[in-house]
Design a protein around this motif. Structure first.
Motif, PDB file in Angstrom:
ATOM      1  N   UNK A 194       0.857  -1.211  -0.176  1.00  0.00           N
ATOM      2  CA  UNK A 194       0.021  -0.181  -0.038  1.00  0.00           C
ATOM      3  C   UNK A 194       0.994   1.131   0.052  1.00  0.00           C
ATOM      4  N   UNK A 195       2.209   1.188   0.497  1.00  0.00           N
ATOM      5  CA  UNK A 195       3.079   2.364   0.642  1.00  0.00           C
ATOM      6  C   UNK A 195       4.468   2.041  -0.007  1.00  0.00           C
ATOM      7  N   UNK A 196       4.534   2.564  -1.106  1.00  0.00           N
ATOM      8  CA  UNK A 196       5.962   2.363  -1.684  1.00  0.00           C
ATOM      9  C   UNK A 196       7.059   2.942  -0.968  1.00  0.00           C
ATOM     10  N   UNK A 197       6.688   3.837  -0.022  1.00  0.00           N
ATOM     11  CA  UNK A 197       7.862   4.667   0.684  1.00  0.00           C
ATOM     12  C   UNK A 197       8.212   3.870   1.867  1.00  0.00           C
ATOM     13  N   UNK A 198       7.563   2.913   2.194  1.00  0.00           N
ATOM     14  CA  UNK A 198       8.130   2.042   3.405  1.00  0.00           C
ATOM     15  C   UNK A 198       9.448   1.307   3.251  1.00  0.00           C
ATOM     16  N   UNK A 199      10.140   1.055   4.112  1.00  0.00           N
ATOM     17  CA  UNK A 199      11.380   0.368   3.830  1.00  0.00           C
ATOM     18  C   UNK A 199      10.981  -0.980   3.519  1.00  0.00           C
ATOM     19  N   UNK A 200      11.798  -1.556   2.686  1.00  0.00           N
ATOM     20  CA  UNK A 200      11.379  -3.106   2.283  1.00  0.00           C
ATOM     21  C   UNK A 200      11.996  -4.266   3.344  1.00  0.00           C
ATOM     22  N   UNK A 201      11.241  -4.979   3.713  1.00  0.00           N
ATOM     23  CA  UNK A 201      11.779  -6.017   4.845  1.00  0.00           C
ATOM     24  C   UNK A 201      12.464  -7.074   4.013  1.00  0.00           C
ATOM     25  N   UNK A 202      12.514  -7.325   2.799  1.00  0.00           N
ATOM     26  CA  UNK A 202      13.047  -8.331   2.321  1.00  0.00           C
ATOM     27  C   UNK A 202      12.244  -9.647   2.267  1.00  0.00           C
ATOM     28  N   UNK A 203      10.844  -9.479   2.262  1.00  0.00           N
ATOM     29  CA  UNK A 203       9.914 -10.613   2.489  1.00  0.00           C
ATOM     30  C   UNK A 203       8.975 -10.839   1.182  1.00  0.00           C
ATOM     31  N   UNK A 204       8.684 -11.976   0.906  1.00  0.00           N
ATOM     32  CA  UNK A 204       8.010 -12.150  -0.270  1.00  0.00           C
ATOM     33  C   UNK A 204       7.160 -13.586  -0.207  1.00  0.00           C
ATOM     34  N   UNK A 205       5.802 -13.427  -0.428  1.00  0.00           N
ATOM     35  CA  UNK A 205       4.801 -14.485  -0.506  1.00  0.00           C
ATOM     36  C   UNK A 205       5.120 -15.346  -1.917  1.00  0.00           C
ATOM     37  N   UNK A 206       5.321 -16.657  -1.432  1.00  0.00           N
ATOM     38  CA  UNK A 206       5.658 -17.484  -2.732  1.00  0.00           C
ATOM     39  C   UNK A 206       4.418 -18.909  -2.539  1.00  0.00           C
ATOM     40  N   UNK A 207       4.165 -19.448  -3.886  1.00  0.00           N
ATOM     41  CA  UNK A 207       3.631 -20.703  -3.403  1.00  0.00           C
ATOM     42  C   UNK A 207       4.675 -21.653  -2.985  1.00  0.00           C
ATOM     43  N   UNK A 208       4.264 -22.383  -2.120  1.00  0.00           N
ATOM     44  CA  UNK A 208       5.204 -23.313  -1.393  1.00  0.00           C
ATOM     45  C   UNK A 208       4.566 -24.785  -1.309  1.00  0.00           C
ATOM     46  N   UNK A 209       5.655 -25.706  -1.628  1.00  0.00           N
ATOM     47  CA  UNK A 209       5.267 -27.211  -1.678  1.00  0.00           C
ATOM     48  C   UNK A 209       5.921 -27.665  -0.515  1.00  0.00           C
ATOM     49  N   UNK A 210       5.245 -28.802   0.261  1.00  0.00           N
ATOM     50  CA  UNK A 210       5.649 -29.766   1.325  1.00  0.00           C
ATOM     51  C   UNK A 210       5.437 -31.023   0.683  1.00  0.00           C
ATOM     52  N   UNK A 211       6.529 -32.009   0.340  1.00  0.00           N
ATOM     53  CA  UNK A 211       6.601 -33.385  -0.043  1.00  0.00           C
ATOM     54  C   UNK A 211       6.993 -33.932   0.939  1.00  0.00           C
ATOM     55  N   UNK A 212       6.504 -35.443   0.984  1.00  0.00           N
ATOM     56  CA  UNK A 212       6.853 -36.654   1.856  1.00  0.00           C
ATOM     57  C   UNK A 212       7.094 -37.695   1.162  1.00  0.00           C
ATOM     58  N   UNK A 213       8.002 -38.639   1.286  1.00  0.00           N
ATOM     59  CA  UNK A 213       8.146 -39.830   0.350  1.00  0.00           C
ATOM     60  C   UNK A 213       7.685 -40.923   1.217  1.00  0.00           C
ATOM     61  N   UNK A 214       6.633 -40.656   2.125  1.00  0.00           N
ATOM     62  CA  UNK A 214       5.845 -41.468   2.910  1.00  0.00           C
ATOM     63  C   UNK A 214       4.408 -40.933   3.130  1.00  0.00           C
ATOM     64  N   UNK A 215       3.605 -42.085   3.404  1.00  0.00           N
ATOM     65  CA  UNK A 215       2.303 -41.336   3.885  1.00  0.00           C
ATOM     66  C   UNK A 215       2.292 -40.659   5.226  1.00  0.00           C
TER      67      UNK A 215
END
Length: 373
Positions: A86-107
């Motif tokens: 909402x505010x481009x003047x704010x300092x950037x924290x270095x955070x970003x939302x991504x699609x994240x996948x969690x895999x298991x090789x077992x049930x």
């Protein structure tokens, strides 16, 4: 009239110490941070810069406190991103939302307790991407994914985030002092040395201390519950478009883009009670092998492999019984301990810092207002 500020001295400038400093300063306390290492430094003693890092909870339902800390941090980081949007003047924290996948090789038998608290959580069928394509690349005699979920997670550009926290604390009038405190004579002597160091810089008498020394608390506090968890990672060129973590039968792997850096962290290991800072070439080879299977789009080198920037090791501050966040009186001095978060330092950070703030204020409740100057 406004109440006079109480002087709180935070020992340690990792993610736990700096987040605590931000919350304390923004709540109106006069804060000093003293640490041997500060953002921008590189040392095996300084754990936070070596982290991946992203929101991936290690907490279990048996530890509701850590679960709560992680949820608080997730919501807080999402809020930071929304405010930045909402505010481009704010300092950037270095955070970003991504699609994240969690895999298991077992049930999966464990309770995925965090599913209701993250954005866009969903269970993947084996015909969906990237479940399908990874298994197609996997040999029949190798472990294949059996369970997969996806959700939105926050990745952290760690060097940028630590600087962001430090500057945010400074804007709230926090003073950061780079100094090594003596540890050989115990915590009380170190507290006295820290207070003297702060007073040499023109700060007032300390009313409460926050001990955010991480693995250093083993020696400083004589805390025999502390132990190192060595992690080895590989930084490569190219910024992955998604996050993944994978749990194999006898290994773990992950890929965490560093937002805005053009690089990605590949990992990793969890080696209990290992102190060495020297990377193991065989471990590097295994990390890259697993990454090639899971994230081949980053293999942009002239030889068809990854373009490795660096290989590094960090020591997570493990602690039997979980993190120590509690009040103690040491030689008449008020101390709030905040250390031992193991591999959960970043995702614990906001919830832990809020508890630290509350404990500091509880500790100060018995101090007459005039004595807080």
């Amino acid at each position: 009239m406004p109440q006079p500020k109480s002087h709180v001295l935070v020992i340690g400038a990792g993610v736990t110490g700096l987040t605590s400093a931000v919350f304390l300063a923004e709540a109106g306390h006069a804060v000093t941070v003293i640490a041997a290492h500060v953002p921008g430094d590189s040392s095996i003693e300084y754990t936070s810069p070596w982290a991946g890092a992203h929101w991936h909870t290690h907490a279990t339902p048996e530890d509701p406190r850590a679960c709560d800390w992680d949820v608080q941090t997730y919501e807080y980081w999402v809020g930071v991103l929304e405010r930045e949007g909402r505010d481009e003047k704010l300092p950037r924290a270095g955070l970003k939302l991504y699609d994240s996948f969690k895999y298991w090789d077992f049930p999966v038998k464990e309770q995925i307790w965090w599913a209701p608290y993250v954005k866009d959580y969903r269970v993947l069928a084996d015909h969906q991407e990237s479940f399908r394509s990874i298994n197609e690349r996997t040999r029949e005699d190798a472990g294949k994914i059996q369970t997969a979920v996806a959700y939105r997670a926050v990745a952290v550009n760690v060097p940028q985030y630590l600087l962001y926290l430090q500057e945010r604390a400074r804007k709230a009038d926090t003073v950061v002092i780079k100094a090594r405190l003596p540890v050989e004579r115990g915590l009380q002597h170190a507290l006295e040395a820290a207070e003297q160091e702060a007073m040499n810089q023109g700060r007032s008498k300390v009313v409460c201390f926050v001990n955010a020394t991480g693995l250093g608390a083993a020696k400083l506090c004589g805390d025999e519950a502390m132990y190192p968890i060595r992690g080895q990672t590989v930084l490569v060129k190219g910024e992955a478009k998604t996050i993944f973590t994978r749990s194999g039968v006898d290994y773990g792997a992950y890929c965490i883009p560093r937002p805005g850096s053009g690089s990605t962290i590949l990992g990793g290991t969890k080696e209990k009670d290992v102190w060495s800072e020297t990377p193991d070439p065989e471990v590097t080879e295994q990390i890259l092998k697993h990454a090639a299977l899971n994230i081949p789009e980053l293999m942009t080198g002239p030889d068809g492999g990854f373009e490795v920037i660096s290989v590094q090791c960090g020591l997570r501050p493990g602690r039997y019984g979980g993190a120590r966040v509690e009040i103690e009186r040491v030689g008449g001095k008020r101390v709030v301990h905040a250390y031992g978060h193991a591999g959960g330092g970043y995702q614990n950070s906001v919830g832990s810092a809020r508890l630290t703030l509350r404990l500091v204020e509880e500790s100060l409740a018995s101090v007459p207002v005039g004595a807080r100057l």
